[in-house]
Write a protein that holds these residues in place. Sequence first.
Motif, PDB file in Angstrom:
ATOM      1  N   THR A  30       0.828  -1.203   0.000  1.00 63.17           N
ATOM      2  CA  THR A  30       0.000   0.000   0.000  1.00 63.17           C
ATOM      3  C   THR A  30       0.860   1.250   0.000  1.00 63.17           C
ATOM      4  OG1 THR A  30      -1.802  -1.117   1.167  1.00 63.17           O
ATOM      5  CG2 THR A  30      -1.735   1.282   1.300  1.00 63.17           C
ATOM      6  N   VAL A  69      -4.457   6.261   0.930  1.00 61.37           N
ATOM      7  CA  VAL A  69      -5.710   5.727   1.476  1.00 61.37           C
ATOM      8  C   VAL A  69      -6.494   4.994   0.388  1.00 61.37           C
ATOM      9  CG1 VAL A  69      -7.920   6.303   2.527  1.00 61.37           C
ATOM     10  CG2 VAL A  69      -5.838   7.488   3.270  1.00 61.37           C
ATOM     11  N   ILE A  73      -7.542   0.857   0.700  1.00 60.92           N
ATOM     12  CA  ILE A  73      -8.884   0.305   0.893  1.00 60.92           C
ATOM     13  C   ILE A  73      -9.184  -0.837  -0.064  1.00 60.92           C
ATOM     14  CG2 ILE A  73      -9.839   2.424   1.875  1.00 60.92           C
ATOM     15  CD1 ILE A  73     -11.116   2.875  -0.939  1.00 60.92           C
ATOM     16  N   SER A 110      -8.973  -1.744   8.443  1.00 57.79           N
ATOM     17  CA  SER A 110      -8.567  -0.865   7.349  1.00 57.79           C
ATOM     18  C   SER A 110      -8.033   0.458   7.873  1.00 57.79           C
ATOM     19  CB  SER A 110      -9.755  -0.613   6.418  1.00 57.79           C
ATOM     20  OG  SER A 110      -9.449   0.376   5.445  1.00 57.79           O
ATOM     21  N   LEU A 111      -8.708   0.999   8.881  1.00 61.35           N
ATOM     22  CA  LEU A 111      -8.277   2.275   9.459  1.00 61.35           C
ATOM     23  C   LEU A 111      -6.876   2.162  10.059  1.00 61.35           C
ATOM     24  CD1 LEU A 111      -8.922   5.196  10.227  1.00 61.35           C
ATOM     25  CD2 LEU A 111     -10.015   4.323  12.313  1.00 61.35           C
ATOM     26  N   ASN A 114      -4.227   1.611   7.255  1.00 59.08           N
ATOM     27  CA  ASN A 114      -4.005   2.830   6.468  1.00 59.08           C
ATOM     28  C   ASN A 114      -3.251   3.883   7.266  1.00 59.08           C
ATOM     29  OD1 ASN A 114      -5.221   2.931   3.634  1.00 59.08           O
ATOM     30  ND2 ASN A 114      -6.855   1.936   4.781  1.00 59.08           N
ATOM     31  N   LEU A 118       0.123   5.619   6.071  1.00 58.53           N
ATOM     32  CA  LEU A 118       0.247   7.079   6.007  1.00 58.53           C
ATOM     33  C   LEU A 118       1.468   7.554   6.784  1.00 58.53           C
ATOM     34  CD1 LEU A 118      -3.507   8.062   6.482  1.00 58.53           C
ATOM     35  CD2 LEU A 118      -2.142   8.456   4.430  1.00 58.53           C
ATOM     36  N   LEU A 146      -7.920  12.910   7.699  1.00 57.23           N
ATOM     37  CA  LEU A 146      -7.507  11.660   7.054  1.00 57.23           C
ATOM     38  C   LEU A 146      -8.263  10.460   7.612  1.00 57.23           C
ATOM     39  CD1 LEU A 146      -3.649  12.239   6.791  1.00 57.23           C
ATOM     40  CD2 LEU A 146      -5.321  12.258   4.928  1.00 57.23           C
ATOM     41  N   THR A 150     -10.587   8.172   5.387  1.00 57.13           N
ATOM     42  CA  THR A 150     -10.352   6.725   5.335  1.00 57.13           C
ATOM     43  C   THR A 150     -11.619   5.940   5.653  1.00 57.13           C
ATOM     44  OG1 THR A 150      -8.048   7.041   6.009  1.00 57.13           O
ATOM     45  CG2 THR A 150      -8.966   4.832   6.266  1.00 57.13           C
ATOM     46  N   THR A 154     -13.463   3.490   3.113  1.00 60.50           N
ATOM     47  CA  THR A 154     -13.531   2.084   3.541  1.00 60.50           C
ATOM     48  C   THR A 154     -14.947   1.554   3.455  1.00 60.50           C
ATOM     49  OG1 THR A 154     -11.624   2.366   5.008  1.00 60.50           O
ATOM     50  CG2 THR A 154     -13.047   0.483   5.411  1.00 60.50           C
ATOM     51  N   CYS A 233     -16.499  14.533   3.283  1.00 60.69           N
ATOM     52  CA  CYS A 233     -16.146  13.277   3.950  1.00 60.69           C
ATOM     53  C   CYS A 233     -17.321  12.715   4.744  1.00 60.69           C
ATOM     54  CB  CYS A 233     -14.955  13.490   4.876  1.00 60.69           C
ATOM     55  SG  CYS A 233     -13.389  13.783   4.031  1.00 60.69           S
TER      56      CYS A 233
END
Length: 253
Positions: A30, A69, A73, A110-111, A114, A118, A146, A150, A154, A233
Amino acid sequence: MSKHFLSDTAVLLGRSLRHIARSPDTIITTAVMPIAMMLMFVYVFGGAINTGSDSYVTYLLPGILLITVASGIAYTAYRLFMDMKGGIFERFQSMPTARSSVLWAHVLTSLVANLISLAVVVLVALLMGFRSTAGVSAWLAVAGILILFTLALTWIAVIPGLTAKTMEGASAFSYPLIFLPFLSSAFVPTGTMPGPVRVFAEHQPVTSIVNAIRALFARQPVGTDIWIALAWCAGILVIAYVLAMNTYRRRIS
């Protein structure tokens, strides 16, 4: 949320994180593509791009973070697809677990993954000359944007993860999301773009998010960009969450 839901989510999150720890190549993969992209744009194209900034890597970094990001995902959709095909969801349904905890475990995994990616990208950017005068509050604001971004992407990833017919189809949805920053202020000022492209670039979500993060890094007034970014977002997150949960209910019913 009930205690039952929280405990089930915590157990399933631990399961997912153990899988990540045993195969850290997903996090490495990633981070590799955005880093390679950052190296190419800074050292190959950076000298030919006039952004009005002394450091192109500083100008570029917010867009690279969003691409990181968007790349990450894809693995969420992939892991969900593999669990669906492997019958994991059916096994959990036969146990006294909160049904939505399965999805939340994937989303929180995932969070975490990521955020690690990052952090790696930011460290590489620092080695390349990125500098910021931002204080702690500004960095926390960047982190908040962010995290919200994310979570929004996601939950979008959950939908193809649940509905895709093939492994490739589960992760292919991320390609347009990776491409979107190229049609924004991430790499060049939107004022340099031709009319129709400029209109699109100035009114799509990535531009406001990039501009807000860039202003926070530089300790400049963020103006309305941060509120537009947060609205994008939050709106995407709510819509994606509703669609993902409805898709999940249909799949397990």
